[in-house]
Design a protein around this motif. Structure first.
Motif, PDB file in Angstrom:
ATOM      1  N   THR A  15      -4.611   4.684   6.523  1.00 26.32           N
ATOM      2  CA  THR A  15      -5.930   4.302   6.032  1.00 26.32           C
ATOM      3  C   THR A  15      -5.853   2.841   5.607  1.00 26.32           C
ATOM      4  O   THR A  15      -4.806   2.203   5.671  1.00 26.32           O
ATOM      5  CB  THR A  15      -6.361   5.151   4.816  1.00 26.32           C
TER       6      THR A  15
ATOM      7  N   ASP B 156      -2.706   7.157  -2.795  1.00 22.66           N
ATOM      8  CA  ASP B 156      -3.715   7.490  -1.794  1.00 22.66           C
ATOM      9  C   ASP B 156      -4.020   8.975  -1.965  1.00 22.66           C
ATOM     10  O   ASP B 156      -3.250   9.835  -1.535  1.00 22.66           O
ATOM     11  CB  ASP B 156      -3.187   7.199  -0.389  1.00 22.66           C
TER      12      ASP B 156
ATOM     13  N   ASP C 181       0.093   3.355  -7.482  1.00 23.86           N
ATOM     14  CA  ASP C 181      -1.080   3.452  -6.619  1.00 23.86           C
ATOM     15  C   ASP C 181      -0.924   4.705  -5.770  1.00 23.86           C
ATOM     16  O   ASP C 181       0.128   4.916  -5.154  1.00 23.86           O
ATOM     17  CB  ASP C 181      -1.216   2.224  -5.715  1.00 23.86           C
TER      18      ASP C 181
ATOM     19  N   MET D 186       0.820  -1.199   0.000  1.00 20.76           N
ATOM     20  CA  MET D 186       0.000   0.000   0.000  1.00 20.76           C
ATOM     21  C   MET D 186       0.859   1.256   0.000  1.00 20.76           C
ATOM     22  O   MET D 186       1.984   1.252   0.501  1.00 20.76           O
ATOM     23  CB  MET D 186      -0.899   0.012   1.245  1.00 20.76           C
TER      24      MET D 186
ATOM     25  N   GLU E 195      -6.124  10.880  -0.676  1.00 21.92           N
ATOM     26  CA  GLU E 195      -6.456  11.652   0.520  1.00 21.92           C
ATOM     27  C   GLU E 195      -5.194  12.059   1.282  1.00 21.92           C
ATOM     28  O   GLU E 195      -5.110  13.163   1.826  1.00 21.92           O
ATOM     29  CB  GLU E 195      -7.383  10.838   1.426  1.00 21.92           C
TER      30      GLU E 195
ATOM     31  N   GLY F 273      -6.827   1.946   2.516  1.00 22.67           N
ATOM     32  CA  GLY F 273      -6.865   1.924   1.062  1.00 22.67           C
ATOM     33  C   GLY F 273      -8.132   2.479   0.454  1.00 22.67           C
ATOM     34  O   GLY F 273      -8.329   2.369  -0.759  1.00 22.67           O
TER      35      GLY F 273
ATOM     36  N   GLN G 201       1.114   3.442   6.908  1.00 20.45           N
ATOM     37  CA  GLN G 201      -0.138   3.957   6.347  1.00 20.45           C
ATOM     38  C   GLN G 201      -1.173   4.150   7.452  1.00 20.45           C
ATOM     39  O   GLN G 201      -1.183   3.443   8.454  1.00 20.45           O
ATOM     40  CB  GLN G 201      -0.666   2.983   5.282  1.00 20.45           C
TER      41      GLN G 201
ATOM     42  N   VAL H 233      -7.282   4.936  -2.347  1.00 25.06           N
ATOM     43  CA  VAL H 233      -6.188   4.559  -3.247  1.00 25.06           C
ATOM     44  C   VAL H 233      -6.712   4.394  -4.665  1.00 25.06           C
ATOM     45  O   VAL H 233      -7.705   3.701  -4.902  1.00 25.06           O
ATOM     46  CB  VAL H 233      -5.502   3.263  -2.769  1.00 25.06           C
TER      47      VAL H 233
END
Length: 754
Positions: free
Chosen positions: A445, A616, A614, A437, A618, A447, A443, A450
């Protein structure tokens, strides 16, 4: 020939292990920072804390009074010329009456212990009168009221490119782009050992990229003839362009000659950030005009490169950025203005890609915008405009060797994409492994935010020096009997900086002479110049010199064995056989200063990348899931080493895309450490899928094409394009920071009423 068999075992084309490889991976290799002599003392440099100031006085008395201190030197103690430089001798050995960047050397100290030397340096009292620092490159270039960093003015070079006169099109896309200041970030800091000699000269053991250029700059400053300044290559812990300029070479020699003792200087990591040049930060404005189906009609561009306080290689970097500023695309109308300027920011010079990197990021970003405006895919817009053999560059130079760019793009696009772990088949990965991730184990969150993106990048890079530079290399090859068996000794001044050059020289000698036992002598200035280990040129130029010297030796051996005797018998009769040869590639020519026309480059190389990321959206975190690359190398000299070069170049391009930047505010460096200057680790580098093409260049030895730099160009815009695809944001600057994604995304939502 009768006495020699031409064997390819461990020769050109084989994955031969590096002769220095085992020592390096086991930690036994001796780098320049490991140099030691029993009676040596230590040198330290006092540097300016200000980016711009007059020096009103320097008091060395307190430092000289400290026990264990052997010497304290200022500009008044420079025995010869007070200035040096690669392209233009504008840089003082030690600041004379002013300082032009934070970290400029002001004084030198030699003491019996490195910590004592540092304390003595801190005791030197310097009175500065701080003045306005010129830190905005646009103001430096175009504002007549701006103070000048040098009396010659702030513009180091302006190189226009002018082709055609039709600058209208049904589809027009514009953009402004920035590239931050990237550091070469080699792991072995600047270091060396200077030893005074009985003839009044000096022997310098140094980690460098260019022994003879170093000597040409050092000797005048020491007031010595070149033959009394002898340089030997010490173990180099990476280079990437930063060791092309001098750092501590003259300083160590001055201290050694003054004290009569061997002097060692080793920079710490912070000092290394101040002590070498960096990649030029760039501000670029581009306008592309095209037909509605995406075929280029014109390109306008302004490329502004911040060279910092001294010239270094800025003129050549400007020439590269201008001549390659359109990229590997056919277009009939071009208007480019490329500038390199002086500022009071840290000096900038050579770094892997050398001007082509900055331009590539901008023109590739533009090609994506053009694809969007025309409603076609990013791959297709590139194919429709791709150069090929016979194409004419914006400088008027014809590509006279294979350039299968369209084929490379099709092959890249056909490669399978990495799969997603999402159970619903969406692009958002849902993995149980946190390392899969964005943000990894840190991390915050699971995902939900993502998104996956795919992006492409294409780059074109010149190989070897350009614009009329006398680019050559020298090799001495000797065959003799050692222990009753034939042995080859290859001697050049070419710097092994981690790229595998020792191995390539061995492979060439085995291939040409059919003798397995080959040794490459330590590079030094007792043999003719090999030029710099830069511009992806050493396999081409030094490889060509080694091959030529081997051919000359082979001809002599053929005569010695023409009577049917064996090679051993012939060498027993004749003794050693030795030949020295220089190799020069075909000539190049300066760009016209008004039109930018000219055959300025020797060879051109292409690489294309696809990045899958990928993001994220946010948190602004990015994970590069995969990089795929297709590169044409002409001839594979060593498959394993070549793959390593492509991986390494891609890693530096990824670093520029997402994390690497020297933060400079008002001329001050804010992050001179590996704590705050981030470089990719093994956790940041994704799996790579490679396709390597071999379309020989008929002008090059073995048909090879320099391979170390092109991956650095195309990986950066590919990663940036993938992040844009995942986020829908413009993101016109690299490196892309988490706040660029998170904050710009929020601003875009607000603008759309979200």
């Amino acid at each position: 020939m009768s006495g020699i068999e031409t064997r390819r075992h461990r020769g050109v084309g084989e994955s031969v292990l590096r002769p220095d490889g085992t020592l390096k991976v086991t930690g036994e290799f001796a780098y320049s920072s490991d140099l030691y002599l029993a009676d040596m003392i230590w040198g330290v440099t006092l540097r300016s804390p200000h980016p711009s100031a007059w020096i009103r006085s320097i008091d060395v008395g307190p430092a000289l009074a400290m026990p264990g201190v052997y010497a304290v030197l200022t500009h008044e103690d420079v025995p010869g010329a007070k200035f040096y430089g690669l392209d233009h001798r504008d840089q003082p050995v030690l600041a004379v009456d002013q300082v032009r960047y934070q970290g400029e050397p002001v004084a030198l100290v030699a003491a019996d212990h490195p910590e004592r030397a540092r304390r003595a340096a801190e005791a030197v009292v310097v009175e500065y009168e701080v003045r306005e620092a010129v830190t905005d490159p646009r103001r430096a270039a175009f504002d007549a009221s701006c103070p000048t960093v040098h009396e010659s003015g702030n513009v180091v070079r302006h190189q226009p490119i002018r082709v055609g006169s039709a600058f209208e099109a049904p589809v027009v896309v514009t953009g402004e782009y920035e590239v931050g200041m990237q550091d070469q970030a080699f792991l072995g800091p600047e270091s060396g050992l200077a030893v005074p000699a009985e003839d009044g000269g000096v022997d310098l053991y140094i980690a460098t990229q260019w022994l003879h250029s170093d000597r040409e700059q050092i000797a005048p400053c020491l007031g010595l003839p070149e033959e009394r300044v002898r340089l030997s290559l010490a173990g180099v812990g990476g280079a990437f362009g930063a060791r092309e300029d001098l750092s501590m070479q003259i300083h160590a020699c001055m201290l050694a000659l003054r004290t009569g003792r061997p002097v060692k200087i080793v920079y710490n990591r912070e000092e290394s950030f101040y002590g070498h040049v960096h990649r030029h930060p760039a501000r670029m404005r581009y306008e592309h005009g095209a037909t509605r189906d995406g075929r280029l009609l014109y390109v306008r561009a302004e490329i502004l490169l911040d060279g910092g306080a001294y010239c270094s290689t800025s003129p050549a970097v400007v020439g590269n950025a201008a001549s390659l500023g359109v990229g590997p695309y056919e277009v009939d109308n071009v208007w480019i203005d490329a500038y390199g300027v002086y500022t009071n920011n840290p000096p900038c010079g050579a770094m892997r890609g050398f001007g082509a990197v900055q331009a590539c990021y901008a023109y590739e970003s533009q090609m994506d915008r053009l694809a969007e405006a025309c409603g076609i895919s990013p791959v297709e817009v590139r194919i429709r405009n791709a150069v090929s053999q016979g194409s004419v560059l914006a400088t008027g130079q014809v590509i006279d060797s294979p350039a299968p760019l369209a084929e490379m793009l099709r092959e890249l696009a056909a490669m399978p994409l990495p799969g997603s772990n999402a159970p619903d088949g969406s692009d958002a990965p849902k993995s149980s492994d946190l390392l899969d991730m964005p943000g990894g184990v840190s991390q915050t969150t699971h995902g939900e935010g993502v998104r996956r993106g795919v992006g492409y990048g294409v780059g074109i890079k010149n190989i070897c020096f350009s614009e009329g530079f006398d680019d050559h290399s020298t090799a001495r090859v000797r065959v003799e009997l050692i222990g009753g068996e034939p042995h080859v000794l290859v001697h050049t001044a070419a710097a092994e900086v981690g790229q595998g050059l020792l191995m390539v020289q061995e492979q060439i000698a085995r291939t040409e002479l059919g003798i397995d036992a080959v040794t490459v002598a330590t590079a030094d200035t007792s043999v003719g110049s090999a030029g710099s280990s830069s511009a992806s040129r050493q396999s081409y130029v030094t490889g060509g010199a080694v091959r030529a010297a081997c051919e000359a030796v082979r001809e002599r051996l053929a005569k010695l064995t023409s009577d049917g005797s064996s090679l051993v018998e012939a060498l027993e009769r004749a003794g050693a056989v030795e030949e020295t040869r220089e190799y020069r590639h075909r000539p190049t020519f300066p760009l016209d200063p008004v039109t930018g026309q000219g055959d300025s480059h020797t060879q051109l190389a292409l690489c294309v990348h696809r990045a899958v990321v990928d993001v994220d959206v946010e948190l602004g975190l990015v994970k590069v899931v995969e990089l795929a690359a297709v590169q044409d190398v002409g001839k594979i000299m060593n498959p394993l080493a070549l793959e390593g070069q492509i991986h390494g170049g891609s890693a530096q391009g990824l670093g520029l895309a997402l994390m690497e930047e020297i933060q400079v505010r008002d001329g001050l460096v804010l992050n001179p450490s590996f704590t705050d200057y981030l470089i990719p680790t093994i956790l940041d580098m994704p799996p790579m899928r490679l396709s390597i093409m071999e379309n020989p260049d008929p002008n090059a030895p073995y048909g090879l094409r320099g391979a170390g730099e092109p991956p650095t160009l195309s990986s950066t815009p590919a990663v940036a394009a993938a992040v844009r695809a995942a986020t829908g944001l413009r993101l016109p600057r690299v490196p892309i920071r988490p706040h660029d994604i998170a904050l710009e995304g929020r601003h875009q939502d607000i603008a759309l009423g979200g």
